[in-house]
Design a protein around this motif. Sequence first.
Motif, PDB file in Angstrom:
ATOM      1  N   LEU A   1       0.863  -1.178   0.000  1.00  0.00           N
ATOM      2  CA  LEU A   1       0.000   0.000   0.000  1.00  0.00           C
ATOM      3  C   LEU A   1       0.896   1.224   0.000  1.00  0.00           C
ATOM      4  CD1 LEU A   1      -2.858   1.223   0.269  1.00  0.00           C
ATOM      5  CD2 LEU A   1      -2.525   1.150   2.739  1.00  0.00           C
TER       6      LEU A   1
ATOM      7  N   ILE B   1       1.420   5.305   0.432  1.00  0.00           N
ATOM      8  CA  ILE B   1       0.812   6.462   1.078  1.00  0.00           C
ATOM      9  C   ILE B   1       1.743   7.659   0.954  1.00  0.00           C
ATOM     10  CG2 ILE B   1      -0.131   7.365   3.226  1.00  0.00           C
ATOM     11  CD1 ILE B   1      -0.456   4.338   4.036  1.00  0.00           C
TER      12      ILE B   1
ATOM     13  N   ARG C   1       3.286   8.835  -5.786  1.00  0.00           N
ATOM     14  CA  ARG C   1       2.530   7.575  -5.727  1.00  0.00           C
ATOM     15  C   ARG C   1       2.552   6.862  -7.075  1.00  0.00           C
ATOM     16  NH1 ARG C   1      -1.332  10.898  -3.369  1.00  0.00           N
ATOM     17  NH2 ARG C   1      -2.830  10.419  -5.038  1.00  0.00           N
TER      18      ARG C   1
ATOM     19  N   GLY D   1      -3.232  -0.523  -3.404  1.00  0.00           N
ATOM     20  CA  GLY D   1      -3.887   0.776  -3.491  1.00  0.00           C
ATOM     21  C   GLY D   1      -2.959   1.898  -3.079  1.00  0.00           C
ATOM     22  N   GLN D   2      -3.559   3.104  -3.019  1.00  0.00           N
ATOM     23  CA  GLN D   2      -2.818   4.311  -2.686  1.00  0.00           C
ATOM     24  C   GLN D   2      -3.683   5.171  -1.780  1.00  0.00           C
ATOM     25  OE1 GLN D   2      -1.472   6.457  -6.174  1.00  0.00           O
ATOM     26  NE2 GLN D   2      -1.614   4.613  -7.400  1.00  0.00           N
ATOM     27  N   ALA D   3      -3.032   6.033  -1.008  1.00  0.00           N
ATOM     28  CA  ALA D   3      -3.743   6.989  -0.162  1.00  0.00           C
ATOM     29  C   ALA D   3      -2.945   8.284  -0.122  1.00  0.00           C
ATOM     30  CB  ALA D   3      -3.924   6.426   1.241  1.00  0.00           C
TER      31      ALA D   3
ATOM     32  N   GLU E   1      -7.440   8.460   4.665  1.00  0.00           N
ATOM     33  CA  GLU E   1      -7.512   7.487   3.574  1.00  0.00           C
ATOM     34  C   GLU E   1      -6.639   6.276   3.873  1.00  0.00           C
ATOM     35  OE1 GLU E   1      -6.329   9.364  -0.051  1.00  0.00           O
ATOM     36  OE2 GLU E   1      -8.033  10.729  -0.088  1.00  0.00           O
ATOM     37  N   ALA E   2      -5.471   6.523   4.441  1.00  0.00           N
ATOM     38  CA  ALA E   2      -4.545   5.431   4.759  1.00  0.00           C
ATOM     39  C   ALA E   2      -5.156   4.474   5.772  1.00  0.00           C
ATOM     40  CB  ALA E   2      -3.229   6.001   5.287  1.00  0.00           C
TER      41      ALA E   2
ATOM     42  N   GLN F   1      -7.757   2.370   4.011  1.00  0.00           N
ATOM     43  CA  GLN F   1      -7.133   1.396   3.106  1.00  0.00           C
ATOM     44  C   GLN F   1      -6.485   0.247   3.885  1.00  0.00           C
ATOM     45  OE1 GLN F   1      -6.698   1.275  -0.338  1.00  0.00           O
ATOM     46  NE2 GLN F   1      -7.881   3.109  -0.794  1.00  0.00           N
TER      47      GLN F   1
ATOM     48  N   HIS G   1      -9.225  -2.017   5.284  1.00  0.00           N
ATOM     49  CA  HIS G   1      -9.979  -2.715   4.246  1.00  0.00           C
ATOM     50  C   HIS G   1      -9.142  -3.728   3.467  1.00  0.00           C
ATOM     51  CE1 HIS G   1     -11.910  -3.044   0.206  1.00  0.00           C
ATOM     52  NE2 HIS G   1     -12.965  -3.240   0.960  1.00  0.00           N
ATOM     53  N   LYS G   2      -7.877  -3.395   3.196  1.00  0.00           N
ATOM     54  CA  LYS G   2      -7.069  -4.226   2.293  1.00  0.00           C
ATOM     55  C   LYS G   2      -6.001  -5.069   2.975  1.00  0.00           C
ATOM     56  CE  LYS G   2      -8.082  -1.371  -1.609  1.00  0.00           C
ATOM     57  NZ  LYS G   2      -7.625  -0.648  -2.771  1.00  0.00           N
TER      58      LYS G   2
END
Length: 90
Positions: A24, A26, A33, A49-51, A56-57, A60, A63-64
């Motif tokens: 991930l 961030i 990113r 993903g990205q944040a 957001e981090a 993420q 969730h991930k």
Amino acid sequence: MERAFAFGYQLKIMPIDNHQISVLLIDDHQVVRDGLRYAFSHEGFNVLGQAATKAEAFAQIAHKDPQVVVVVLTLPDGRGLEVVACARLV
């Protein structure tokens, strides 16, 4: 198997399957990113993903559930070290 030396210790370098390592990214700068995503994906890592913010981090990470989190130290809404502490709890 290759061998390397670091700080006087002999290390074994084991081959790994990068496709199994989830990452991930961030950072509050989109260009950073994008560059990191390209570099990790090019080496075969699974970029989940990205944040761009601490909020957001946190979402993420929850969730991930990434194995590796690449974090900038300063974010618009907080410190990257807070994100690291959160990631360690998951």
